[in-house]
Structures are given as structure tokens and as C-alpha cells.
Design an enzyme around this catalytic site. Sequence first.
Site, short mmCIF file in Angstrom:
data_model
loop_
_atom_site.label_atom_id
_atom_site.label_comp_id
_atom_site.label_asym_id
_atom_site.label_seq_id
_atom_site.Cartn_x
_atom_site.Cartn_y
_atom_site.Cartn_z
N LYS A 79 94.65 41.50 58.05
CA LYS A 79 95.34 40.67 59.04
C LYS A 79 96.75 41.20 59.26
O LYS A 79 97.45 41.52 58.28
CB LYS A 79 95.37 39.23 58.54
CG LYS A 79 95.92 38.21 59.53
CD LYS A 79 95.91 36.81 58.91
CE LYS A 79 96.30 35.73 59.88
NZ LYS A 79 96.23 34.38 59.27
N SER A 154 93.63 31.16 62.10
CA SER A 154 94.35 32.23 62.80
C SER A 154 93.87 33.63 62.42
O SER A 154 94.20 34.59 63.11
CB SER A 154 95.85 32.14 62.50
OG SER A 154 96.06 32.25 61.10
N SER A 178 92.97 28.95 57.87
CA SER A 178 92.85 30.16 58.70
C SER A 178 91.96 31.26 58.15
O SER A 178 91.73 32.25 58.84
CB SER A 178 94.23 30.75 58.97
OG SER A 178 94.83 30.06 60.02
#
Length: 500
Positions: A79, A154, A178
Amino acid sequence: MNQLPPFAFELAPKLSTRELSSREVTQFFLDRIEKLQPSIRAFISWDGDLALKAADSIDRRRMSGETLSPLAGMPVSLKDILCTTDSITTCGSRMLENYRSPYDAHLVSRLREKGLVLLGKTNLDEFAMGGSTETGFRGPSYNPWNLALTCGGSSGGSAASVAAGMAPLSIGTDTGGSIRQPAAFCGVCGLKPTYGRVSRYGLVAYASSLDQAGPFGHTISDLALMLQTIAGHDPRDSTCLDVPVDDYAHAIAKPLAGARIGVIREHLDGNGLNSEIQAAIMIALDEYKRLGCQIIDIAMPHTKYSIATYYIIAPSEASSNLSRFDGAHFGFRAAIEHNLQVADGGKVRTPLIEMVSQTRSQGFGDEVRRRIMLGTYTLSAGYYDAYYMKALKVRRLIREDYDAAFEKVDVLLGPTTPTPPFRIGEKLNDPIQMYLEDLFTVGANLAGIPALSMPVGMTTNGLPIGMQLQGPALSESKLLQIANAYHRAIDYQPKLAVLS
Ligand code: GLN
């Protein structure tokens, strides 16, 4: 070359016996990224040359007879909120569009040390604030199961990269769900470890008392091997726990001897829970019963306050953490005329104030600005006691609900999300609806406990359904063991969302 198996559990033994080289495996995933990125947009950046160089170095070490870790040579996506020295770290924000970190995040160093090959950085909601991977400055990622839908967030880019076979494994971060929510939406496994189990050094802070990094994979054993790689003490993060790391791979193979499984009634009845998700969870509960587990109803009276509590604490911490992005220290700076004087009511704003103000207005997107404003308000002198302090007290009550529950049960089982994946754009202009998607996930972050999401079926429309398991602090071994027993019982076979 196109015929390689796309799953880590099949690749790992072939890498270790040298049936496959890391270069071949890495090239296979790079080809898939090139092919699928235009439709899925899982990545913000990737660098094939760097990845192949890392792969070659592992291949050389293996050739020389060195004993390597079980995941050595395996590619992984990351990420884009975890700092890496050899690529940009954007946090999905215009503010950090070209930002290059001077150091690697602790867990990135761990991945490199253990010989994993970093493929690239995945898309996210700006600064990890969101539940749909739509608010990043590069635009949305698309759900590999249905490109009209969001992939959750996310860490949606990470989940999508694994679901589509653009990476066999990934690392995301979870502040309020997330990792788990995109894992559920994309039909993969995702684990948020205990707060402090994995160092936050080099993880760009959103809400520091809630943030925790963790793995995505296709199977529970992927999660176990990845957690093994990244968990452990790091003196550079003062909240990182100095306790021994279990042998997770060993733990998951243990049989399920009479585990006690709790069901949070408040999470299964009402709450707008989609009926197909509810049915899938009931089937899983029956399977656990058949495996000899005890199913116990648990009341969590304060769970109904968890969204309100989370959405005071997280923005409060975010408003403080994001104050460092001021145009002077990192990344983007708005262009301001040198001797500009701006009238602001009766006062005159200096060029410095104007620069900071313009930088933050232009550099941050709507959702990030909304949260900074909310958090600044809840921390302000007149409202601190009414909002922030009260939220901290309710956080304690939520934690006590969990403590009481774990006196009676080993894990809590329920849905990961109230709905299947929703459409791109559907909730973007309705923040409250977006926040309600976090109903089942924020509790684990408020309490600091580990929680995972695993695939548990598909809707009639062919969309993945996720099941969440939560356990007491540092119970990752047990959590993974109980999760694995279920997948073993139903003979779970992972599938890629995009086959061609
Ligand atoms: N959806 C939640 C939020 O918007 C959770 C985000 C996260 O875990 N990073 O804050």
C-alpha cells in the site's frame, strides 16, 4: 511462462526447490500488472527493473546454497502509505505526489531482509481515509469481480492486486477496517494484527492509536507466513510490543479442539445487514458446530456507539498528524507571490500563512479536509470535553465489552461488512453512508485487538462475501487456526477474479 500458478502456497515450494526462479515468478506478475492495470488500476507505481534486480539477487543467494525464509523470492505489493526509499510514497495525495522517503518503513526492511520482492505501490483512499479506494489523486481502483463496483478501502489497491493475480501477496493498513473490508469486497483473506504487533515506523500516520499494518493473501496460511515476516519488536515505534512472535504457520495446522465461538447478536440481527451475507454467516456457524465448536451468543451493549466514537477519535488524531503537511516540510507547496498581502476580515494574512493555507487547500482532497476540520473542531478548547474526552470514555466501554466477551469465548465471528461491494460513486457524496460500512470493523481498532476477514461464499450476483473473526490481544495464532479450520473443512479453493 503464462501458465504459472498465481498463488503463494503453490509458488513457495517451487521457489524453494528451484523448480522456478524468483525472476520467472516476478516477471509473471509484472506481465499481469501490465495487462490488468488499465482496467483495475490497482497500482500507483511499479518498477519492473527494480523488482527483477531484487529477484535476481535472491536467485543468486539460493544458488549459492543459502538457507532462505519460506517466502524468499516471492513478489509482494505494498500500500502506497508505507515508506520506501526506492520509489515514491504518495499516500494517494497530491500533497505527496512526488515524495520520496529517506528511509524504509520497518516492515519494508523486514520484507527485503526475508527476500520478498517488492513489485510496486498500490492505490488507496487519500491518506487511508475512506472505504472505497475512490478518493486518491489518481482516481479509483476497480473491483476485479465487477469493474463497475468499488474494491472497498482504503487498502483497495492491495486487495484488488491479490484478487486479480497482479501480486500473490500484499501489505495494507487498517485504522478502522481498511484491510478487512477490501479483503471482503475482493474475495481474499486479510489480517489486522494486534495493535503494536507490527511496527508503525515508516507507516505515514492517519490515526496513530488505531493504525496497524497487516497482510493480504489468498489463504490463511499466506496470512500466517506474512505475519511471521513482519511482526516483532522495533524500538523506533514506542507502541510496538516487545513480546515473542509465535510460530503462526505451525499454529494453524493444529486441530480445532472444542473452540468457543461467540456471535455478537447486535451484528447479526438488523443493522441493515444484507440477507445473503447473513445467510452465509449462518452456514459458517453450522459448519463450526459440526466441527465440534461451541457457539455462544454474546451481547456487546456499546457496539452501537462504535461508529460515532471512531469518527471522533480518528479525525481528531488525523487533524493533529496531518498538520505536518504545511508546504514547508514535505511535498507539495502552493505557488504564492512573494510579497502578497491578503485581507482576511480585519486582519492581513502574511505570505507564510497564505502559503500554508493555499498548500493545504490545494494539496488535500475533500474527504481529508473534511476530517481535518472535524478533528480540529472536536479537539478545540470549547468542545474537547464534550466530544474527544467523551469518545475516549466510550472507547474504554467498548474495550470492556470485548474483555467480557473474551472471558466466555475464544473468538467472535460475524460478517465483515453490512453489504456486498457497492457501485463506484454510489456513496462518494454521502459520507455518512460510507462511514456506516465500517460498522463491524472499527471495534477491533478501538480495542486494539486482532481481526481477520476471509472469503465465506458468493452472492447470487457472483460477488464475494467476507466473514470476520476477532480475538483477544495477541491471539493471532488462535485466530488463524480457527479460520484455517473452516477453510479446510469446506475444502476452500481460492480463485482469481480475472482469469485471463
Ligand atoms: N473507512 C474507515 C475510515 O474511513 C477506515 C479507514 C482505514 O482503516 N484506514 O476511516
